[in-house]
Design a protein around this motif. Structure first.
Motif, PDB file in Angstrom:
ATOM      1  N   TRP A 176       0.860  -1.181   0.000  1.00 43.11           N
ATOM      2  CA  TRP A 176       0.000   0.000   0.000  1.00 43.11           C
ATOM      3  C   TRP A 176       0.893   1.225   0.000  1.00 43.11           C
ATOM      4  CZ3 TRP A 176      -2.101   1.826   5.285  1.00 43.11           C
ATOM      5  CH2 TRP A 176      -2.830   3.017   5.134  1.00 43.11           C
ATOM      6  N   GLY A 177       0.712   2.079  -0.991  1.00 43.25           N
ATOM      7  CA  GLY A 177       1.639   3.180  -1.165  1.00 43.25           C
ATOM      8  C   GLY A 177       1.128   4.540  -0.769  1.00 43.25           C
ATOM      9  N   ASP A 178       0.014   4.614  -0.030  1.00 43.88           N
ATOM     10  CA  ASP A 178      -0.540   5.900   0.391  1.00 43.88           C
ATOM     11  C   ASP A 178       0.261   6.403   1.593  1.00 43.88           C
ATOM     12  OD1 ASP A 178      -1.976   8.014   1.370  1.00 43.88           O
ATOM     13  OD2 ASP A 178      -3.919   7.033   1.290  1.00 43.88           O
ATOM     14  N   SER A 179       1.186   7.291   1.338  1.00 42.30           N
ATOM     15  CA  SER A 179       2.105   7.709   2.403  1.00 42.30           C
ATOM     16  C   SER A 179       1.387   8.425   3.540  1.00 42.30           C
ATOM     17  CB  SER A 179       3.205   8.607   1.829  1.00 42.30           C
ATOM     18  OG  SER A 179       2.652   9.769   1.255  1.00 42.30           O
ATOM     19  N   SER A 180       0.251   9.081   3.241  1.00 43.16           N
ATOM     20  CA  SER A 180      -0.455   9.782   4.309  1.00 43.16           C
ATOM     21  C   SER A 180      -1.048   8.803   5.315  1.00 43.16           C
ATOM     22  CB  SER A 180      -1.578  10.649   3.717  1.00 43.16           C
ATOM     23  OG  SER A 180      -2.569   9.834   3.113  1.00 43.16           O
ATOM     24  N   ALA A 181      -1.392   7.604   4.839  1.00 46.42           N
ATOM     25  CA  ALA A 181      -1.959   6.592   5.716  1.00 46.42           C
ATOM     26  C   ALA A 181      -0.908   5.603   6.187  1.00 46.42           C
ATOM     27  CB  ALA A 181      -3.085   5.861   5.001  1.00 46.42           C
ATOM     28  N   SER A 182       0.234   5.562   5.529  1.00 50.27           N
ATOM     29  CA  SER A 182       1.266   4.603   5.890  1.00 50.27           C
ATOM     30  C   SER A 182       2.089   5.048   7.090  1.00 50.27           C
ATOM     31  CB  SER A 182       2.196   4.361   4.695  1.00 50.27           C
ATOM     32  OG  SER A 182       1.509   3.722   3.656  1.00 50.27           O
ATOM     33  N   ALA A 183       2.043   6.323   7.412  1.00 49.08           N
ATOM     34  CA  ALA A 183       2.754   6.795   8.599  1.00 49.08           C
ATOM     35  C   ALA A 183       2.032   6.285   9.847  1.00 49.08           C
ATOM     36  CB  ALA A 183       2.817   8.315   8.608  1.00 49.08           C
ATOM     37  N   ILE A 184       2.789   5.886  10.851  1.00 46.70           N
ATOM     38  CA  ILE A 184       2.192   5.462  12.119  1.00 46.70           C
ATOM     39  C   ILE A 184       1.470   6.650  12.755  1.00 46.70           C
ATOM     40  CG2 ILE A 184       2.773   4.859  14.504  1.00 46.70           C
ATOM     41  CD1 ILE A 184       4.760   2.907  13.511  1.00 46.70           C
ATOM     42  N   LEU A 185       0.251   6.411  13.221  1.00 51.73           N
ATOM     43  CA  LEU A 185      -0.522   7.452  13.888  1.00 51.73           C
ATOM     44  C   LEU A 185      -0.218   7.401  15.381  1.00 51.73           C
ATOM     45  CD1 LEU A 185      -3.904   6.921  12.027  1.00 51.73           C
ATOM     46  CD2 LEU A 185      -2.188   8.681  11.598  1.00 51.73           C
ATOM     47  N   THR A 186       0.105   8.551  15.959  1.00 51.41           N
ATOM     48  CA  THR A 186       0.458   8.612  17.371  1.00 51.41           C
ATOM     49  C   THR A 186      -0.391   9.651  18.089  1.00 51.41           C
ATOM     50  OG1 THR A 186       2.213  10.225  16.943  1.00 51.41           O
ATOM     51  CG2 THR A 186       2.838   7.889  16.951  1.00 51.41           C
ATOM     52  N   ASN A 187      -0.521   9.454  19.396  1.00 52.58           N
ATOM     53  CA  ASN A 187      -1.182  10.413  20.293  1.00 52.58           C
ATOM     54  C   ASN A 187      -2.647  10.651  19.936  1.00 52.58           C
ATOM     55  OD1 ASN A 187       1.295  11.061  21.812  1.00 52.58           O
ATOM     56  ND2 ASN A 187       1.945  11.950  19.866  1.00 52.58           N
ATOM     57  N   SER A 188      -3.310   9.611  19.435  1.00 50.93           N
ATOM     58  CA  SER A 188      -4.743   9.686  19.165  1.00 50.93           C
ATOM     59  C   SER A 188      -5.308   8.277  19.156  1.00 50.93           C
ATOM     60  CB  SER A 188      -5.019  10.367  17.815  1.00 50.93           C
ATOM     61  OG  SER A 188      -4.457   9.624  16.748  1.00 50.93           O
ATOM     62  N   TRP A 189      -6.583   8.163  19.511  1.00 52.08           N
ATOM     63  CA  TRP A 189      -7.273   6.888  19.392  1.00 52.08           C
ATOM     64  C   TRP A 189      -7.767   6.741  17.966  1.00 52.08           C
ATOM     65  CZ3 TRP A 189      -7.244   2.908  22.626  1.00 52.08           C
ATOM     66  CH2 TRP A 189      -6.964   3.139  23.981  1.00 52.08           C
ATOM     67  N   ASN A 190      -7.422   5.636  17.336  1.00 50.48           N
ATOM     68  CA  ASN A 190      -7.821   5.368  15.958  1.00 50.48           C
ATOM     69  C   ASN A 190      -8.395   3.962  15.854  1.00 50.48           C
ATOM     70  OD1 ASN A 190      -5.027   7.103  15.729  1.00 50.48           O
ATOM     71  ND2 ASN A 190      -6.616   7.817  14.331  1.00 50.48           N
ATOM     72  N   ARG A 191      -9.393   3.820  14.988  1.00 44.81           N
ATOM     73  CA  ARG A 191     -10.003   2.509  14.805  1.00 44.81           C
ATOM     74  C   ARG A 191      -9.410   1.823  13.579  1.00 44.81           C
ATOM     75  NH1 ARG A 191     -16.411   0.773  14.146  1.00 44.81           N
ATOM     76  NH2 ARG A 191     -15.979  -1.423  13.703  1.00 44.81           N
ATOM     77  N   PHE A 192      -9.003   0.576  13.781  1.00 46.79           N
ATOM     78  CA  PHE A 192      -8.453  -0.258  12.718  1.00 46.79           C
ATOM     79  C   PHE A 192      -9.423  -1.403  12.445  1.00 46.79           C
ATOM     80  CE2 PHE A 192      -4.983   1.967  14.626  1.00 46.79           C
ATOM     81  CZ  PHE A 192      -4.076   2.216  13.607  1.00 46.79           C
ATOM     82  N   GLU A 193      -9.609  -1.726  11.151  1.00 45.91           N
ATOM     83  CA  GLU A 193     -10.485  -2.829  10.748  1.00 45.91           C
ATOM     84  C   GLU A 193      -9.858  -3.592   9.587  1.00 45.91           C
ATOM     85  OE1 GLU A 193     -14.908  -1.863  10.330  1.00 45.91           O
ATOM     86  OE2 GLU A 193     -13.991   0.125  10.317  1.00 45.91           O
ATOM     87  N   TRP A 194     -10.031  -4.918   9.632  1.00 45.18           N
ATOM     88  CA  TRP A 194      -9.612  -5.749   8.509  1.00 45.18           C
ATOM     89  C   TRP A 194     -10.653  -6.826   8.257  1.00 45.18           C
ATOM     90  CZ3 TRP A 194      -6.375  -4.444  12.555  1.00 45.18           C
ATOM     91  CH2 TRP A 194      -5.265  -3.643  12.247  1.00 45.18           C
ATOM     92  N   TYR A 195     -10.837  -7.163   6.986  1.00 47.26           N
ATOM     93  CA  TYR A 195     -11.615  -8.335   6.610  1.00 47.26           C
ATOM     94  C   TYR A 195     -10.758  -9.181   5.694  1.00 47.26           C
ATOM     95  CZ  TYR A 195     -15.165 -11.401   4.654  1.00 47.26           C
ATOM     96  OH  TYR A 195     -15.872 -12.509   4.255  1.00 47.26           O
ATOM     97  N   ILE A 196     -10.619 -10.458   6.049  1.00 53.77           N
ATOM     98  CA  ILE A 196      -9.776 -11.381   5.298  1.00 53.77           C
ATOM     99  C   ILE A 196     -10.612 -12.562   4.858  1.00 53.77           C
ATOM    100  CG2 ILE A 196      -7.742 -12.880   5.378  1.00 53.77           C
ATOM    101  CD1 ILE A 196      -8.076 -10.296   8.072  1.00 53.77           C
TER     102      ILE A 196
END
Length: 326
Positions: A176-196
């Motif tokens: 995945w090459g979206d650099s804005s989303a590829s950076a680790i997010l810090t100091n905030s609560w974020n929701r992650f989801e995956w479907y496999i």
């Protein structure tokens, strides 16, 4: 106790609900097109509210630490309305594993995984951070497949959602090459989801999706994930943060972990359409049929449910695009 009924247009279609909207109250949703869910309850749900501060995590069959500091209950970073979260420590060279997960799972081809995460970092960039791993083999048998997961590479500000065949190293993944989303997010609560969905043997029908804060970031479809009858049997969460380069260090907190073998679920959103909802909280089903679902209400970080809306997602990922006002 409340009761409300009205017509709604969408599939799945919600026509009414009854019960209690208090946190952990019981609510029954009525309608049509909800589809089937063989086991109504999720494979695993944990809001960590029943733990003891400073104690090791309980209720999960797999805990592992590379330097003796297992995931523990904490209260130094909390979502609104929460009193406890899970804390993971990656703050010494030897403390690169602080893993919790499910092991020895019965063979399944589909998994839905979501949780909230808060993270702080210090020092330089880590070379490798594995946020989730859905792998085969014996527990901690890292060189066996199949292997599916999501890995950050902070030092290059990149990431990869990947799927590997039963022989490790046979990768059918994509970066995945979206650099804005590829950076680790810090100091905030974020929701992650995956479907496999690993698909059928030697058939190009596998799919993997990744959402960040409700926004689809990666979509992999119509590829061959496995060439023999193998399925992942172990799930590791927030499993690895490399501390051996750049003096990289991190603390992480996790909350509201939901794992299932289908994407069929119920959510409450903050907007009248699914697409416009920027805050969603997953609900905990206990009864499921094509026309009725009973849930235990999960308030999450909602201050209240004023102008909040119900959504039902079926096993194919279809959702009522217009929410049902609570």
């Amino acid at each position: 106790t409340i009761f409300w009924s009205a017509s709604a247009y969408a599939q799945p279609n919600i026509t009414s609900f009854s019960g209690s909207l208090s946190n952990k109250g019981t609510l029954t949703i009525t309608g049509s097109g909800f589809g089937t869910k063989a086991q109504a309850a999720p494979l695993k749900w944990d809001d960590f509210e029943n733990g003891t501060i400073g104690n090791d995590l309980t209720g999960w069959p797999y805990l592992y630490s590379s330097n003796g500091i297992n995931p523990k209950y904490g209260n130094d970073q909390l979502r609104s309305n929460s009193t406890l979260s899970l804390k993971q420590d990656f703050t010494t060279n030897a403390q690169y594993n602080s893993t919790f997960g499910l092991i020895g799972l019965s063979p399944q081809t589909k998994y839905y995984i979501t949780f909230y995460k808060y993270m702080t970092t210090s020092g330089g960039a880590s070379r490798n951070y594995k946020i989730f791993m859905l792998w085969g083999g014996a527990p901690a048998e890292w060189d066996k497949g199949p292997r599916n997961g999501f890995t950050y590479f902070p030092s290059t500000v990149s990431s990869v959602l990947y799927s590997e065949d039963c022989t490790a190293g046979t990768s059918t993944g994509t970066t995945w090459g979206d650099s804005s989303a590829s950076a680790i997010l810090t100091n905030s609560w974020n929701r992650f989801e995956w479907y496999i969905d690993v698909g059928d043997v030697s058939v190009a029908n596998a799919k993997m999706y990744y959402w960040l804060d409700g926004i689809l970031k990666v979509k992999m479809e119509n590829f061959v994930s496995r060439t023999s009858n193998c399925t992942p049997t172990n799930l590791y969460l927030n499993a690895y943060f490399a501390t051996d380069t750049n003096n990289a260090r991190s603390y992480m907190w996790v909350d509201d972990v939901y794992v299932d073998i289908t994407q069929a679920r119920v959510e409450i959103g903050n907007a009248p359409t699914w697409a416009a909802s920027t805050h969603r909280e997953i609900q905990i089903p206990s009864v499921w049929s094509g026309t009725s679902i009973t849930i235990t209400v999960n308030r999450g970080s909602f201050a209240n449910f004023n102008n909040a809306y119900l959504y039902v997602i079926d096993a194919d990922g279809n959702v009522n695009t217009n929410g049902y006002l609570l």
